[in-house]
Write a protein that holds these residues in place. Structure first.
Motif, PDB file in Angstrom:
ATOM      1  N   GLN A  28     152.888  95.021 -18.283  1.00  0.00           N
ATOM      2  CA  GLN A  28     153.485  93.674 -18.467  1.00  0.00           C
ATOM      3  C   GLN A  28     155.238  93.470 -18.504  1.00  0.00           C
ATOM      4  O   GLN A  28     155.567  92.609 -18.035  1.00  0.00           O
ATOM      5  CB  GLN A  28     153.524  93.299 -19.984  1.00  0.00           C
ATOM      6  N   MET A  29     155.827  94.903 -18.763  1.00  0.00           N
ATOM      7  CA  MET A  29     157.132  94.710 -18.664  1.00  0.00           C
ATOM      8  C   MET A  29     157.569  94.672 -17.282  1.00  0.00           C
ATOM      9  O   MET A  29     158.665  93.938 -16.743  1.00  0.00           O
ATOM     10  CB  MET A  29     157.801  96.071 -19.344  1.00  0.00           C
ATOM     11  N   ALA A  30     156.954  95.326 -16.478  1.00  0.00           N
ATOM     12  CA  ALA A  30     157.170  95.238 -15.171  1.00  0.00           C
ATOM     13  C   ALA A  30     156.984  94.067 -14.330  1.00  0.00           C
ATOM     14  O   ALA A  30     157.814  93.550 -13.515  1.00  0.00           O
ATOM     15  CB  ALA A  30     156.537  96.314 -14.253  1.00  0.00           C
ATOM     16  N   LEU A  31     155.730  93.303 -14.711  1.00  0.00           N
ATOM     17  CA  LEU A  31     155.493  92.049 -14.199  1.00  0.00           C
ATOM     18  C   LEU A  31     156.641  91.050 -14.626  1.00  0.00           C
ATOM     19  O   LEU A  31     156.834  90.162 -13.871  1.00  0.00           O
ATOM     20  CB  LEU A  31     154.013  91.661 -14.457  1.00  0.00           C
ATOM     21  N   ALA A  32     156.980  91.162 -15.822  1.00  0.00           N
ATOM     22  CA  ALA A  32     158.101  90.582 -16.250  1.00  0.00           C
ATOM     23  C   ALA A  32     159.335  90.405 -15.603  1.00  0.00           C
ATOM     24  O   ALA A  32     160.090  89.572 -15.263  1.00  0.00           O
ATOM     25  CB  ALA A  32     158.373  90.564 -17.850  1.00  0.00           C
ATOM     26  N   THR A  33     159.816  91.402 -15.475  1.00  0.00           N
ATOM     27  CA  THR A  33     160.805  92.199 -14.477  1.00  0.00           C
ATOM     28  C   THR A  33     160.872  91.426 -13.021  1.00  0.00           C
ATOM     29  O   THR A  33     161.558  90.949 -12.606  1.00  0.00           O
ATOM     30  CB  THR A  33     161.009  93.542 -14.093  1.00  0.00           C
ATOM     31  N   PRO A  40     161.291  96.634 -10.823  1.00  0.00           N
ATOM     32  CA  PRO A  40     161.055  97.664 -11.870  1.00  0.00           C
ATOM     33  C   PRO A  40     160.985  99.197 -11.363  1.00  0.00           C
ATOM     34  O   PRO A  40     160.552  99.434 -10.261  1.00  0.00           O
ATOM     35  CB  PRO A  40     159.572  97.366 -12.375  1.00  0.00           C
ATOM     36  N   ILE A  41     161.517  99.794 -12.107  1.00  0.00           N
ATOM     37  CA  ILE A  41     161.188 101.372 -11.847  1.00  0.00           C
ATOM     38  C   ILE A  41     160.536 102.110 -13.166  1.00  0.00           C
ATOM     39  O   ILE A  41     160.874 101.998 -14.248  1.00  0.00           O
ATOM     40  CB  ILE A  41     162.475 102.227 -11.780  1.00  0.00           C
ATOM     41  N   VAL A  42     159.154 102.542 -12.832  1.00  0.00           N
ATOM     42  CA  VAL A  42     158.293 103.045 -14.016  1.00  0.00           C
ATOM     43  C   VAL A  42     158.607 104.363 -13.728  1.00  0.00           C
ATOM     44  O   VAL A  42     158.695 105.385 -13.122  1.00  0.00           O
ATOM     45  CB  VAL A  42     156.892 102.676 -13.523  1.00  0.00           C
ATOM     46  N   VAL A  43     158.940 104.877 -15.343  1.00  0.00           N
ATOM     47  CA  VAL A  43     159.328 106.186 -15.559  1.00  0.00           C
ATOM     48  C   VAL A  43     158.298 107.129 -16.497  1.00  0.00           C
ATOM     49  O   VAL A  43     158.164 106.580 -17.449  1.00  0.00           O
ATOM     50  CB  VAL A  43     160.872 106.246 -15.999  1.00  0.00           C
ATOM     51  N   ASP A  82     149.706 106.248 -10.870  1.00  0.00           N
ATOM     52  CA  ASP A  82     148.784 105.632 -10.233  1.00  0.00           C
ATOM     53  C   ASP A  82     149.178 103.936 -10.494  1.00  0.00           C
ATOM     54  O   ASP A  82     148.980 103.376  -9.437  1.00  0.00           O
ATOM     55  CB  ASP A  82     147.138 105.478 -10.977  1.00  0.00           C
ATOM     56  N   LEU A  83     149.683 103.550 -11.522  1.00  0.00           N
ATOM     57  CA  LEU A  83     150.009 102.403 -11.683  1.00  0.00           C
ATOM     58  C   LEU A  83     151.101 101.760 -10.698  1.00  0.00           C
ATOM     59  O   LEU A  83     151.060 100.877 -10.161  1.00  0.00           O
ATOM     60  CB  LEU A  83     150.528 102.027 -13.295  1.00  0.00           C
ATOM     61  N   TRP A  89     155.478  99.951  -6.742  1.00  0.00           N
ATOM     62  CA  TRP A  89     156.779 100.093  -7.626  1.00  0.00           C
ATOM     63  C   TRP A  89     157.289 101.475  -7.585  1.00  0.00           C
ATOM     64  O   TRP A  89     156.641 102.468  -7.385  1.00  0.00           O
ATOM     65  CB  TRP A  89     156.438  99.731  -9.017  1.00  0.00           C
ATOM     66  N   ALA A  90     158.596 101.424  -7.835  1.00  0.00           N
ATOM     67  CA  ALA A  90     159.119 103.162  -7.878  1.00  0.00           C
ATOM     68  C   ALA A  90     158.737 103.456  -9.091  1.00  0.00           C
ATOM     69  O   ALA A  90     158.418 103.147 -10.043  1.00  0.00           O
ATOM     70  CB  ALA A  90     160.631 102.731  -7.959  1.00  0.00           C
TER      71      ALA A  90
END
Length: 208
Positions: A28-33, A40-43, A82-83, A89-90
């Motif tokens: 949800q944070m990534a989609l809001a970004t 978004p960069i997922v870490v 996987d997400l 996404w990065a």
């Protein structure tokens, strides 16, 4: 660009740790970004220090044991990878990155205190590893600092050829960033420092 770092504390202090809920929150944070025009960069967070078994916090609100918490972190890393892959996404894998440094370098705060000896809070060296990983990923997204239209080092000169610290528009440093190939340290522990390291193609390289 928004860096979304998952929390190691989730399996410690959340009353009922739920992997799906954690991944959904990050989604949800990534989609809001993205909805706000950002990238978004997922870490994936670092692991619980495998060499701090004696200091690993005992079950708190979550009720999980140290082995269960470590297992949670393994699954979280895989699910976040996987997400990111499925959505294009990065992704930064701090879990695996920290594992490459341990046990050669101590990356966690030691001793007592609010951040000490729990095997989850990084020390200064751990923070440096995290910061460098983020810088490397940002460089891939926004491009070389010497050609991005920004005064990255705040000296009043922008990009090549105006900034004297830029050798070319493709140079990765305007002079302010602390880069592994110009920081005076043996970052990859191979006995060679900076430009003497075969991994450095130039002083502006981010990594040895």
């Amino acid at each position: 660009v928004v860096v979304i770092l998952a929390g190691t504390v989730d399996p410690f202090w959340v009353a009922v740790p739920n992997l799906d809920n954690t991944v959904d929150n990050i989604t949800q944070m990534a989609l809001a970004t993205i909805a706000d025009g950002g990238t978004p960069i997922v870490v994936a967070p670092p692991p619980v220090d495998p060499y701090a078994e004696d200091n690993c916090p005992q079950p708190a609100a979550s009720g999980l044991t140290c082995p269960e918490i470590r297992s949670f972190m393994v699954d979280l890393r895989a699910d976040l990878e996987d997400l990111a892959s499925q959505n294009g996404w990065a992704f930064i894998d701090l879990y695996t990155l920290f594992g490459e440094y341990l046990p050669y370098v101590d990356l966690y705060v030691e001793g007592s205190g609010p951040r000490g000896g729990d095997g989850i809070h990084p020390n200064d060296e751990g923070d440096r590893v995290i910061a460098q990983a983020v810088l490397d990923e940002l460089a891939q997204i926004v491009g070389p600092p010497c050609g991005d239209g920004v005064d990255n080092d705040g000296d009043g000169e922008i990009d090549f050829p105006a900034d004297p610290d830029c050798d070319a528009a493709s140079d990765w440093s305007e002079g302010a960033a602390v880069l592994e190939c110009e920081d005076g340290l043996d970052n990859d522990f191979d006995g060679a420092i900076d430009l003497d390291d075969f991994g450095c193609q130039g002083r502006g390289d981010f990594s040895e």
